[in-house]
Design a protein around this motif. Structure first.
Motif, PDB file in Angstrom:
ATOM      1  N   THR A   1      50.720  -4.171  16.171  1.00  0.00           N
ATOM      2  CA  THR A   1      51.358  -5.077  15.398  1.00  0.00           C
ATOM      3  C   THR A   1      50.283  -6.148  14.805  1.00  0.00           C
ATOM      4  OG1 THR A   1      53.298  -5.023  16.770  1.00  0.00           O
ATOM      5  CG2 THR A   1      52.788  -7.113  15.424  1.00  0.00           C
ATOM      6  N   ILE A   2      50.028  -6.042  13.475  1.00  0.00           N
ATOM      7  CA  ILE A   2      49.154  -6.827  12.886  1.00  0.00           C
ATOM      8  C   ILE A   2      49.647  -7.301  11.467  1.00  0.00           C
ATOM      9  CG2 ILE A   2      47.065  -5.510  14.112  1.00  0.00           C
ATOM     10  CD1 ILE A   2      47.077  -3.618  11.405  1.00  0.00           C
ATOM     11  N   LYS A   3      48.628  -8.035  10.731  1.00  0.00           N
ATOM     12  CA  LYS A   3      48.879  -8.598   9.644  1.00  0.00           C
ATOM     13  C   LYS A   3      49.225  -7.559   8.557  1.00  0.00           C
ATOM     14  CE  LYS A   3      45.627 -12.465  10.263  1.00  0.00           C
ATOM     15  NZ  LYS A   3      44.576 -13.129   9.893  1.00  0.00           N
ATOM     16  N   PRO A   4      50.217  -7.796   7.840  1.00  0.00           N
ATOM     17  CA  PRO A   4      50.791  -6.854   6.614  1.00  0.00           C
ATOM     18  C   PRO A   4      49.413  -6.591   5.732  1.00  0.00           C
ATOM     19  CG  PRO A   4      52.301  -8.408   7.089  1.00  0.00           C
ATOM     20  CD  PRO A   4      51.210  -8.914   7.681  1.00  0.00           C
ATOM     21  N   GLU A   5      48.655  -7.714   5.384  1.00  0.00           N
ATOM     22  CA  GLU A   5      47.699  -7.337   4.412  1.00  0.00           C
ATOM     23  C   GLU A   5      46.408  -6.635   5.147  1.00  0.00           C
ATOM     24  OE1 GLU A   5      47.222 -11.817   5.837  1.00  0.00           O
ATOM     25  OE2 GLU A   5      48.843 -10.366   5.561  1.00  0.00           O
ATOM     26  N   THR A   6      46.078  -6.610   6.242  1.00  0.00           N
ATOM     27  CA  THR A   6      45.523  -5.858   7.111  1.00  0.00           C
ATOM     28  C   THR A   6      45.909  -4.514   6.919  1.00  0.00           C
ATOM     29  OG1 THR A   6      44.701  -7.651   8.587  1.00  0.00           O
ATOM     30  CG2 THR A   6      44.144  -5.176   9.301  1.00  0.00           C
ATOM     31  N   SER A   7      46.910  -3.939   7.214  1.00  0.00           N
ATOM     32  CA  SER A   7      47.757  -2.696   7.034  1.00  0.00           C
ATOM     33  C   SER A   7      47.305  -2.112   5.587  1.00  0.00           C
ATOM     34  CB  SER A   7      48.932  -2.417   7.320  1.00  0.00           C
ATOM     35  OG  SER A   7      49.283  -2.674   8.835  1.00  0.00           O
ATOM     36  N   ARG A   8      47.664  -2.958   4.464  1.00  0.00           N
ATOM     37  CA  ARG A   8      47.437  -2.492   3.163  1.00  0.00           C
ATOM     38  C   ARG A   8      46.047  -2.291   2.826  1.00  0.00           C
ATOM     39  NH1 ARG A   8      51.835  -6.616   2.448  1.00  0.00           N
ATOM     40  NH2 ARG A   8      50.133  -8.341   2.014  1.00  0.00           N
ATOM     41  N   ARG A   9      45.349  -3.140   3.414  1.00  0.00           N
ATOM     42  CA  ARG A   9      43.826  -2.898   3.219  1.00  0.00           C
ATOM     43  C   ARG A   9      43.336  -1.473   3.873  1.00  0.00           C
ATOM     44  NH1 ARG A   9      42.458  -7.490   4.393  1.00  0.00           N
ATOM     45  NH2 ARG A   9      41.781  -7.306   6.544  1.00  0.00           N
ATOM     46  N   VAL A  10      43.830  -1.274   4.946  1.00  0.00           N
ATOM     47  CA  VAL A  10      43.396   0.051   5.815  1.00  0.00           C
ATOM     48  C   VAL A  10      43.845   1.133   4.967  1.00  0.00           C
ATOM     49  CG1 VAL A  10      43.793   1.393   7.597  1.00  0.00           C
ATOM     50  CG2 VAL A  10      43.100  -0.914   8.131  1.00  0.00           C
ATOM     51  N   ALA A  11      45.257   0.968   4.132  1.00  0.00           N
ATOM     52  CA  ALA A  11      45.689   2.185   3.629  1.00  0.00           C
ATOM     53  C   ALA A  11      44.880   2.328   2.258  1.00  0.00           C
ATOM     54  CB  ALA A  11      47.222   1.858   3.153  1.00  0.00           C
ATOM     55  N   ARG A  12      44.275   1.292   1.706  1.00  0.00           N
ATOM     56  CA  ARG A  12      43.568   1.761   0.597  1.00  0.00           C
ATOM     57  C   ARG A  12      42.502   2.406   1.006  1.00  0.00           C
ATOM     58  NH1 ARG A  12      45.361  -3.710  -0.604  1.00  0.00           N
ATOM     59  NH2 ARG A  12      43.520  -4.532   0.275  1.00  0.00           N
ATOM     60  N   GLN A  13      41.588   1.971   1.852  1.00  0.00           N
ATOM     61  CA  GLN A  13      40.242   2.452   2.248  1.00  0.00           C
ATOM     62  C   GLN A  13      40.653   4.114   2.826  1.00  0.00           C
ATOM     63  OE1 GLN A  13      39.356  -0.303   5.516  1.00  0.00           O
ATOM     64  NE2 GLN A  13      38.437  -1.830   3.939  1.00  0.00           N
ATOM     65  N   ALA A  14      41.865   4.205   3.496  1.00  0.00           N
ATOM     66  CA  ALA A  14      42.181   5.611   3.924  1.00  0.00           C
ATOM     67  C   ALA A  14      42.408   6.466   2.787  1.00  0.00           C
ATOM     68  CB  ALA A  14      43.206   5.496   4.634  1.00  0.00           C
ATOM     69  N   THR A  15      43.189   6.108   1.814  1.00  0.00           N
ATOM     70  CA  THR A  15      43.575   6.861   0.721  1.00  0.00           C
ATOM     71  C   THR A  15      42.209   7.364  -0.080  1.00  0.00           C
ATOM     72  OG1 THR A  15      45.751   5.892   0.284  1.00  0.00           O
ATOM     73  CG2 THR A  15      44.734   7.076  -1.602  1.00  0.00           C
ATOM     74  N   ALA A  16      41.404   6.206  -0.186  1.00  0.00           N
ATOM     75  CA  ALA A  16      39.969   6.492  -1.011  1.00  0.00           C
ATOM     76  C   ALA A  16      39.156   7.570  -0.242  1.00  0.00           C
ATOM     77  CB  ALA A  16      39.041   5.372  -1.162  1.00  0.00           C
ATOM     78  N   ALA A  17      39.339   7.655   0.796  1.00  0.00           N
ATOM     79  CA  ALA A  17      38.487   8.802   1.767  1.00  0.00           C
ATOM     80  C   ALA A  17      39.570  10.184   1.915  1.00  0.00           C
ATOM     81  CB  ALA A  17      38.282   8.116   3.083  1.00  0.00           C
ATOM     82  N   GLY A  18      40.606  10.203   1.538  1.00  0.00           N
ATOM     83  CA  GLY A  18      41.343  11.396   1.743  1.00  0.00           C
ATOM     84  C   GLY A  18      42.041  11.359   3.168  1.00  0.00           C
ATOM     85  N   VAL A  19      42.320  10.137   3.570  1.00  0.00           N
ATOM     86  CA  VAL A  19      43.133  10.237   5.075  1.00  0.00           C
ATOM     87  C   VAL A  19      44.543   9.550   4.665  1.00  0.00           C
ATOM     88  CG1 VAL A  19      43.262   9.013   7.056  1.00  0.00           C
ATOM     89  CG2 VAL A  19      40.879   9.776   6.441  1.00  0.00           C
ATOM     90  N   ARG A  20      45.466   9.824   5.348  1.00  0.00           N
ATOM     91  CA  ARG A  20      47.097   9.637   5.193  1.00  0.00           C
ATOM     92  C   ARG A  20      47.235   8.415   6.357  1.00  0.00           C
ATOM     93  NH1 ARG A  20      49.938  14.986   5.820  1.00  0.00           N
ATOM     94  NH2 ARG A  20      48.534  15.352   7.248  1.00  0.00           N
ATOM     95  N   ALA A  21      47.413   7.217   5.768  1.00  0.00           N
ATOM     96  CA  ALA A  21      47.520   6.360   6.677  1.00  0.00           C
ATOM     97  C   ALA A  21      49.075   5.599   6.708  1.00  0.00           C
ATOM     98  CB  ALA A  21      46.656   5.062   6.256  1.00  0.00           C
TER      99      ALA A  21
END
Length: 286
Positions: free
Chosen positions: A92-112
Protein backbone atom coordinates in the motif's frame (compact mmCIF):
# COMPACT_ATOMS: atom_id res chain seq x y z
CA UNK A 1 4.66 -20.83 -11.88
CA UNK A 2 8.05 -19.74 -10.58
CA UNK A 3 7.26 -16.83 -8.27
CA UNK A 4 9.67 -14.47 -6.57
CA UNK A 5 8.26 -12.95 -3.37
CA UNK A 6 9.83 -9.88 -1.75
CA UNK A 7 8.62 -8.96 1.74
CA UNK A 8 7.67 -11.77 4.13
CA UNK A 9 6.08 -9.80 6.96
CA UNK A 10 2.72 -10.20 8.70
CA UNK A 11 0.95 -10.20 5.34
CA UNK A 12 3.61 -11.49 2.99
CA UNK A 13 4.47 -14.67 4.87
CA UNK A 14 0.98 -16.23 4.82
CA UNK A 15 0.47 -15.06 1.23
CA UNK A 16 3.66 -16.81 0.13
CA UNK A 17 2.57 -19.89 2.07
CA UNK A 18 -0.74 -19.96 0.19
CA UNK A 19 1.09 -19.77 -3.13
CA UNK A 20 3.13 -22.80 -2.08
CA UNK A 21 -0.03 -24.68 -1.09
CA UNK A 22 -1.43 -23.98 -4.56
CA UNK A 23 1.58 -25.69 -6.15
CA UNK A 24 3.68 -22.70 -7.19
CA UNK A 25 7.43 -22.64 -6.71
CA UNK A 26 8.17 -19.64 -4.45
CA UNK A 27 11.54 -18.02 -3.83
CA UNK A 28 11.30 -15.50 -1.01
CA UNK A 29 13.42 -12.63 0.26
CA UNK A 30 13.07 -10.53 3.40
CA UNK A 31 15.43 -8.49 5.54
CA UNK A 32 14.59 -10.97 8.33
CA UNK A 33 16.47 -14.23 7.75
CA UNK A 34 14.10 -15.90 10.22
CA UNK A 35 11.13 -15.19 7.95
CA UNK A 36 13.05 -16.53 4.96
CA UNK A 37 13.83 -19.70 6.93
CA UNK A 38 10.15 -20.08 7.79
CA UNK A 39 9.32 -20.04 4.07
CA UNK A 40 11.99 -22.65 3.41
CA UNK A 41 10.46 -24.78 6.15
CA UNK A 42 7.18 -24.74 4.25
CA UNK A 43 8.81 -25.94 1.05
CA UNK A 44 9.84 -22.64 -0.50
CA UNK A 45 13.29 -21.47 -1.49
CA UNK A 46 15.18 -18.74 0.31
CA UNK A 47 16.97 -15.85 -1.38
CA UNK A 48 19.69 -13.65 0.08
CA UNK A 49 18.76 -10.61 -2.03
CA UNK A 50 16.04 -9.11 -4.17
CA UNK A 51 18.07 -9.93 -7.27
CA UNK A 52 18.28 -13.60 -6.30
CA UNK A 53 14.54 -13.75 -5.65
CA UNK A 54 13.81 -12.21 -9.04
CA UNK A 55 16.18 -14.37 -11.08
CA UNK A 56 14.27 -16.91 -13.17
CA UNK A 57 10.86 -15.86 -11.85
CA UNK A 58 7.87 -15.64 -14.18
CA UNK A 59 6.02 -13.53 -11.61
CA UNK A 60 7.43 -11.29 -8.89
CA UNK A 61 5.26 -10.13 -5.99
CA UNK A 62 6.32 -7.49 -3.51
CA UNK A 63 4.58 -6.77 -0.20
CA UNK A 64 6.48 -3.91 1.41
CA UNK A 65 5.76 -1.31 4.13
CA UNK A 66 5.76 1.96 2.17
CA UNK A 67 6.71 3.86 -0.98
CA UNK A 68 10.45 4.21 -0.18
CA UNK A 69 10.88 0.43 0.03
CA UNK A 70 9.06 -0.05 -3.27
CA UNK A 71 11.12 2.70 -4.90
CA UNK A 72 14.25 0.84 -3.77
CA UNK A 73 13.05 -2.60 -4.83
CA UNK A 74 11.26 -1.90 -8.13
CA UNK A 75 14.38 -0.88 -10.14
CA UNK A 76 16.04 -4.18 -9.18
CA UNK A 77 12.98 -6.17 -10.21
CA UNK A 78 12.78 -4.31 -13.51
CA UNK A 79 16.52 -4.57 -14.27
CA UNK A 80 17.05 -8.20 -13.33
CA UNK A 81 13.67 -9.66 -14.22
CA UNK A 82 13.26 -11.90 -17.27
CA UNK A 83 11.66 -10.48 -20.44
CA UNK A 84 7.89 -10.04 -20.15
CA UNK A 85 8.07 -10.51 -16.37
CA UNK A 86 4.80 -9.92 -14.53
CA UNK A 87 5.53 -7.66 -11.54
CA UNK A 88 2.73 -7.38 -8.99
CA UNK A 89 3.32 -4.88 -6.21
CA UNK A 90 0.80 -5.60 -3.44
CA UNK A 91 2.13 -2.97 -1.04
CA UNK A 92 0.00 0.00 0.00
CA UNK A 93 1.80 3.07 -1.33
CA UNK A 94 1.18 6.43 -2.97
CA UNK A 95 -0.71 6.20 -6.29
CA UNK A 96 1.92 8.37 -7.98
CA UNK A 97 4.62 5.89 -6.94
CA UNK A 98 2.73 3.04 -8.59
CA UNK A 99 2.25 5.10 -11.74
CA UNK A 100 5.95 5.91 -11.88
CA UNK A 101 6.92 2.25 -11.38
CA UNK A 102 4.51 1.23 -14.14
CA UNK A 103 6.08 3.71 -16.58
CA UNK A 104 9.58 2.47 -15.78
CA UNK A 105 8.50 -1.15 -16.09
CA UNK A 106 6.77 -0.62 -19.43
CA UNK A 107 9.89 1.04 -20.84
CA UNK A 108 11.89 -2.07 -19.88
CA UNK A 109 9.39 -4.62 -21.20
CA UNK A 110 8.07 -5.60 -17.75
CA UNK A 111 4.32 -5.84 -17.08
CA UNK A 112 3.51 -4.05 -13.82
CA UNK A 113 0.37 -4.06 -11.67
CA UNK A 114 -0.41 -2.32 -8.39
CA UNK A 115 -2.56 -4.68 -6.35
CA UNK A 116 -2.96 -3.56 -2.73
CA UNK A 117 -5.10 -5.69 -0.46
CA UNK A 118 -7.64 -5.43 2.33
CA UNK A 119 -8.47 -8.07 4.90
CA UNK A 120 -5.58 -7.94 7.34
CA UNK A 121 -3.54 -10.84 8.63
CA UNK A 122 -6.59 -13.08 8.96
CA UNK A 123 -7.49 -12.50 5.34
CA UNK A 124 -3.93 -13.23 4.26
CA UNK A 125 -3.90 -16.50 6.21
CA UNK A 126 -7.32 -17.62 4.96
CA UNK A 127 -6.68 -16.42 1.38
CA UNK A 128 -9.83 -14.27 1.56
CA UNK A 129 -8.21 -10.92 0.80
CA UNK A 130 -9.94 -8.25 -1.22
CA UNK A 131 -7.51 -7.25 -3.98
CA UNK A 132 -7.88 -4.02 -5.96
CA UNK A 133 -5.77 -4.03 -9.11
CA UNK A 134 -4.50 -1.16 -11.23
CA UNK A 135 -2.80 -1.63 -14.60
CA UNK A 136 -3.48 -2.91 -18.10
CA UNK A 137 -6.48 -5.25 -18.50
CA UNK A 138 -4.36 -7.79 -20.40
CA UNK A 139 -1.79 -7.90 -17.60
CA UNK A 140 -4.55 -8.26 -15.02
CA UNK A 141 -5.91 -11.30 -16.86
CA UNK A 142 -2.43 -12.82 -16.89
CA UNK A 143 -2.17 -12.32 -13.12
CA UNK A 144 -5.72 -13.35 -12.23
CA UNK A 145 -5.01 -17.00 -11.38
CA UNK A 146 -2.19 -16.04 -9.02
CA UNK A 147 -4.24 -13.31 -7.35
CA UNK A 148 -7.23 -15.62 -6.93
CA UNK A 149 -4.95 -17.93 -4.93
CA UNK A 150 -4.49 -15.07 -2.46
CA UNK A 151 -7.90 -13.43 -2.34
CA UNK A 152 -11.62 -13.97 -2.58
CA UNK A 153 -12.48 -10.65 -4.22
CA UNK A 154 -10.15 -9.74 -7.08
CA UNK A 155 -11.18 -6.72 -9.14
CA UNK A 156 -9.48 -4.72 -11.89
CA UNK A 157 -10.29 -1.11 -10.94
CA UNK A 158 -8.50 0.90 -13.61
CA UNK A 159 -5.10 1.97 -14.98
CA UNK A 160 -1.82 2.09 -13.09
CA UNK A 161 -2.24 3.69 -9.66
CA UNK A 162 -6.00 3.06 -9.52
CA UNK A 163 -5.53 0.15 -7.15
CA UNK A 164 -3.75 2.45 -4.70
CA UNK A 165 -6.50 5.06 -4.92
CA UNK A 166 -9.15 2.44 -4.14
CA UNK A 167 -7.00 1.23 -1.23
CA UNK A 168 -6.84 4.79 0.12
CA UNK A 169 -10.65 4.88 0.02
CA UNK A 170 -10.72 1.51 1.78
CA UNK A 171 -8.47 2.71 4.57
CA UNK A 172 -10.43 5.88 5.26
CA UNK A 173 -13.62 3.79 5.57
CA UNK A 174 -11.93 1.18 7.80
CA UNK A 175 -10.45 3.85 10.06
CA UNK A 176 -13.79 5.62 10.31
CA UNK A 177 -15.62 2.44 11.28
CA UNK A 178 -13.04 1.58 13.94
CA UNK A 179 -13.43 5.06 15.38
CA UNK A 180 -17.22 4.79 15.48
CA UNK A 181 -17.16 1.30 17.02
CA UNK A 182 -14.80 2.66 19.67
CA UNK A 183 -17.22 5.52 20.39
CA UNK A 184 -20.15 3.07 20.57
CA UNK A 185 -18.30 0.99 23.17
CA UNK A 186 -17.49 4.05 25.26
CA UNK A 187 -21.11 5.26 25.06
CA UNK A 188 -22.57 1.89 26.03
CA UNK A 189 -20.21 1.38 28.96
CA UNK A 190 -20.62 4.95 30.25
CA UNK A 191 -24.40 4.50 30.10
CA UNK A 192 -24.30 1.32 32.18
CA UNK A 193 -25.26 -0.91 29.26
CA UNK A 194 -23.46 -4.21 28.74
CA UNK A 195 -21.62 -3.58 25.45
CA UNK A 196 -21.34 -7.26 24.47
CA UNK A 197 -25.02 -7.87 23.67
CA UNK A 198 -25.27 -4.28 22.48
CA UNK A 199 -22.62 -4.85 19.83
CA UNK A 200 -24.19 -8.21 18.96
CA UNK A 201 -27.35 -6.35 18.01
CA UNK A 202 -25.43 -3.74 16.02
CA UNK A 203 -23.56 -6.46 14.14
CA UNK A 204 -26.84 -8.04 13.06
CA UNK A 205 -28.47 -4.84 11.83
CA UNK A 206 -27.81 -2.06 9.36
CA UNK A 207 -24.76 -0.99 11.40
CA UNK A 208 -23.20 -4.40 10.82
CA UNK A 209 -19.75 -4.58 9.26
CA UNK A 210 -16.84 -6.92 8.80
CA UNK A 211 -15.05 -5.02 11.56
CA UNK A 212 -17.86 -5.63 14.03
CA UNK A 213 -17.95 -9.29 13.01
CA UNK A 214 -14.29 -10.03 13.65
CA UNK A 215 -13.12 -7.35 16.09
CA UNK A 216 -15.88 -6.52 18.57
CA UNK A 217 -14.94 -9.29 21.00
CA UNK A 218 -11.23 -8.46 21.11
CA UNK A 219 -11.99 -4.74 21.40
CA UNK A 220 -14.22 -5.37 24.41
CA UNK A 221 -11.42 -7.43 25.98
CA UNK A 222 -8.92 -4.65 25.16
CA UNK A 223 -6.82 -7.13 23.21
CA UNK A 224 -4.92 -5.27 20.50
CA UNK A 225 -2.44 -7.82 19.10
CA UNK A 226 -1.58 -6.44 15.67
CA UNK A 227 -3.31 -7.78 12.62
CA UNK A 228 -2.65 -4.38 11.06
CA UNK A 229 -0.61 -1.88 13.04
CA UNK A 230 -1.55 1.70 13.87
CA UNK A 231 1.80 2.76 12.39
CA UNK A 232 0.78 1.42 8.99
CA UNK A 233 -2.73 2.85 9.16
CA UNK A 234 -1.21 6.23 10.01
CA UNK A 235 0.85 5.97 6.84
CA UNK A 236 -2.24 4.99 4.86
CA UNK A 237 -4.29 7.92 6.15
CA UNK A 238 -1.52 10.21 4.95
CA UNK A 239 -1.92 8.64 1.51
CA UNK A 240 -5.71 9.17 1.65
CA UNK A 241 -5.36 12.84 2.63
CA UNK A 242 -2.75 13.40 -0.10
CA UNK A 243 -4.96 11.67 -2.69
CA UNK A 244 -7.86 13.95 -1.75
CA UNK A 245 -5.63 16.99 -2.16
CA UNK A 246 -4.42 15.76 -5.56
CA UNK A 247 -8.01 15.14 -6.69
CA UNK A 248 -9.10 18.54 -5.40
CA UNK A 249 -11.84 17.25 -3.12
CA UNK A 250 -12.74 17.95 0.51
CA UNK A 251 -13.06 14.88 2.77
CA UNK A 252 -13.71 16.33 6.24
CA UNK A 253 -14.42 13.03 8.01
CA UNK A 254 -11.26 11.55 6.52
CA UNK A 255 -9.32 14.42 8.08
CA UNK A 256 -10.83 13.68 11.49
CA UNK A 257 -10.05 9.97 11.19
CA UNK A 258 -6.49 10.79 10.15
CA UNK A 259 -6.07 12.90 13.29
CA UNK A 260 -7.53 10.13 15.47
CA UNK A 261 -5.04 7.65 14.04
CA UNK A 262 -2.24 10.21 14.45
CA UNK A 263 -3.22 10.59 18.11
CA UNK A 264 -2.98 6.83 18.58
CA UNK A 265 0.55 6.87 17.17
CA UNK A 266 1.51 9.91 19.27
CA UNK A 267 0.25 8.19 22.40
CA UNK A 268 2.61 5.27 21.79
CA UNK A 269 0.16 2.79 20.31
CA UNK A 270 1.83 2.49 16.91
CA UNK A 271 2.71 -1.19 17.32
CA UNK A 272 -0.85 -2.13 18.32
CA UNK A 273 -3.72 -3.18 16.06
CA UNK A 274 -5.73 -0.34 14.53
CA UNK A 275 -8.67 -1.36 16.73
CA UNK A 276 -6.63 0.36 19.48
CA UNK A 277 -8.35 3.58 18.39
CA UNK A 278 -10.55 2.59 21.32
CA UNK A 279 -7.69 3.61 23.65
CA UNK A 280 -7.68 7.09 22.12
CA UNK A 281 -11.43 7.57 22.55
CA UNK A 282 -11.19 6.33 26.13
CA UNK A 283 -8.38 8.76 26.86
CA UNK A 284 -10.48 11.62 25.45
CA UNK A 285 -13.09 10.67 28.01
CA UNK A 286 -10.76 10.38 30.97
Amino acid sequence: MNIGFVGLGIMGSPMAANLLKAGHAVTGYDLSTERVEQLVGLGGKGASSVVEAVGGAEVVISMLPDSPQVEETAPLVIEYGRPNLLYIDMSTIKPETSRRVARQATAAGVRALDAPVSGGERGAIDATLSIMVGGEQEDFEAARSVLETLGKTVVHVGPAGAGQTVKAANQLVVGGIYGLVAEAIVLLEASGVDPAPGLDVLAGGLAGSRILDIKRHTMLKREFAPGFRIDLHHKDMGIAVAAAREAGVSLPLTGQVAQLVAAAKAQGHGSLDHSALLKVVERLNG
